[in-house]
Scaffold this active site. Sequence first.
Site, PDB file in Angstrom:
ATOM      1  CG  PHE A   1      -1.866   1.246   1.101  1.00 42.78           C
ATOM      2  CD1 PHE A   1      -3.025   1.210   0.336  1.00 42.78           C
ATOM      3  CD2 PHE A   1      -1.526   2.442   1.730  1.00 42.78           C
ATOM      4  CE1 PHE A   1      -3.829   2.344   0.207  1.00 42.78           C
ATOM      5  CE2 PHE A   1      -2.332   3.571   1.611  1.00 42.78           C
ATOM      6  CZ  PHE A   1      -3.490   3.518   0.845  1.00 42.78           C
TER       7      PHE A   1
ATOM      8  CG  ASP B   1       5.710   3.922   1.906  1.00 42.02           C
ATOM      9  OD1 ASP B   1       5.672   4.632   2.941  1.00 42.02           O
ATOM     10  OD2 ASP B   1       4.757   3.833   1.110  1.00 42.02           O
TER      11      ASP B   1
ATOM     12  CE  LYS C   1      -1.146   6.804   6.741  1.00 42.62           C
ATOM     13  NZ  LYS C   1      -0.746   5.735   5.863  1.00 42.62           N
TER      14      LYS C   1
HETATM   15  C1  LIG Z   1      -0.909   5.873   4.362  1.00 48.60           C
HETATM   16  C2  LIG Z   1       0.213   5.390   3.541  1.00 48.60           C
HETATM   17  C3  LIG Z   1       0.563   6.028   2.326  1.00 48.60           C
HETATM   18  C4  LIG Z   1      -0.264   7.142   1.724  1.00 48.60           C
HETATM   19  O1  LIG Z   1      -0.361   8.260   2.527  1.00 48.60           O
HETATM   20  P1  LIG Z   1      -1.523   9.361   2.256  1.00 48.60           P
HETATM   21  O2  LIG Z   1      -1.162  10.501   3.162  1.00 48.60           O
HETATM   22  O3  LIG Z   1      -2.820   8.728   2.606  1.00 48.60           O
HETATM   23  O4  LIG Z   1      -1.438   9.712   0.818  1.00 48.60           O
HETATM   24  C5  LIG Z   1       1.668   5.557   1.650  1.00 48.60           C
HETATM   25  N1  LIG Z   1       2.398   4.536   2.116  1.00 48.60           N
HETATM   26  C6  LIG Z   1       2.103   3.903   3.267  1.00 48.60           C
HETATM   27  C7  LIG Z   1       2.966   2.792   3.745  1.00 48.60           C
HETATM   28  C8  LIG Z   1       0.985   4.296   4.013  1.00 48.60           C
HETATM   29  O5  LIG Z   1       0.667   3.641   5.133  1.00 48.60           O
END
Ligand SMILES: *Cc1c(COP(=O)(O)O)cnc(C)c1O
Length: 410
Positions: free
Chosen positions: A138, A223, A252
């Site tokens: 994700f 990520d 986040k």
């Molecule tokens: C939440 C998330 C994203 C995307 O972040 P948004 O601020 O919702 O665009 C990307 N990578 C990971 C691992 C995430 O948990």
Amino acid sequence: MDSNIESEELFGAHNYKPLPVVLTRGEGVYVWDTSGNRYIDMMSAYSAVSHGHCHPKLVNILTQQASKLAVVSRAFYSDKLGAFLKKLCELTGQDRALPMNTGAEAVETALKAARKWAYTVKKVPENAAEIIVCEGNFHGRTIAIVGMSTEPQYRSGFGPFPPGFKQIPFGDVKALESAITPNTAAFLVEPIQGENGIIVPPEGYLKACAAICKKNNVLLICDEIQTGMGRTGKFLASDHEGVKPDAVLLGKALGGGLLPVSAFLCRHDVMNVFTPGDHGSTFGGNPLASAVALGALNVLLEENLITQAESSGRYLFTALSKLHSPLIQEVRGKGLLVGLSIKPGYLSAHALCLMLLKLGVLTKDTHGTVIRLAPPLMITTDQIDTVVAAIAQVLSEAEIKVKEGLKQAE
Ligand SMILES: *Cc1c(COP(=O)(O)O)cnc(C)c1O
């Protein structure tokens, strides 16, 4: 029906299916609904609220800065951005940082940087660069990002997608080795797959991936939008294996639970592919966001939230592991990123979350099978005890329901 819910349902897009609770106030690990009921927040907005709701120091920074200077665009320098980027680089061990707003934007930035690095530094033939990602990943919701996804619902109806991505199984080092070609620019990976159900790869996975990437001149991009900022008990989840990725993504919790702030961080030679005009964002790195994000980094350190995540995470994990319920398939995770997976054939994780809501514990399932437990990092052991007692109660009630054959139709 509650009028707030009614308005959202009538005037909003139905791209979410929220639990039936209307929140109006938050403080630390607690949130309150419009009827005055208090809940422990075990979701913390998908880890965006690691500092707790409305952290007083961060609210103070926000309000002070908001009344001084908030947004100027990157057409000018500000007296806030430089200090924020410097701190970010120090904490991640990276050379340079590029500020964006949402996580998806940081991911898009990484994809662009990796491709341009491949063409200009690695000398991959034009338009031939490949980026390897993992099954079950994700990384956000833009067209390019859902194009990399293996989740049918994320993709269905949104094609065509940009080419140049390859998926391999998560946790499989051999698969990475055989997927790499001379045209591979980067391997983009989550150290722990959050949205996929808190999937922890085998020990040593990231370290082995780093070695393979290095050998093949492929960028390892971690990520850490969900796993970073202390969530797993280290500043970055990649720190657990002593891995320094070629690039790191944060988001986040970087916004301190108040604003969307994200960043792409990498080595000089990767970041230097960007020249003025190549990439940007109107709001990225604005003084308000920079001040709050620097505050969020400082609070993380000053209040020892990272070590707290480590010890409280261990406490939560141990307490959950002691629960004996036929409904539990597995407890997994690291630090305060914990998943409780529920055996199929009983009540769904979603139904259990609805029952937890009634007991004052807020969380949401991922994929209908895993209860996500990712509270603000300052949660106390007493509060964890309360949550675990509620989970124990819900599991035994669910067991009785199942035994009585009252399997709820959802
Ligand atoms: C939440 C998330 C994203 C995307 O972040 P948004 O601020 O919702 O665009 C990307 N990578 C990971 C691992 C995430 O948990």
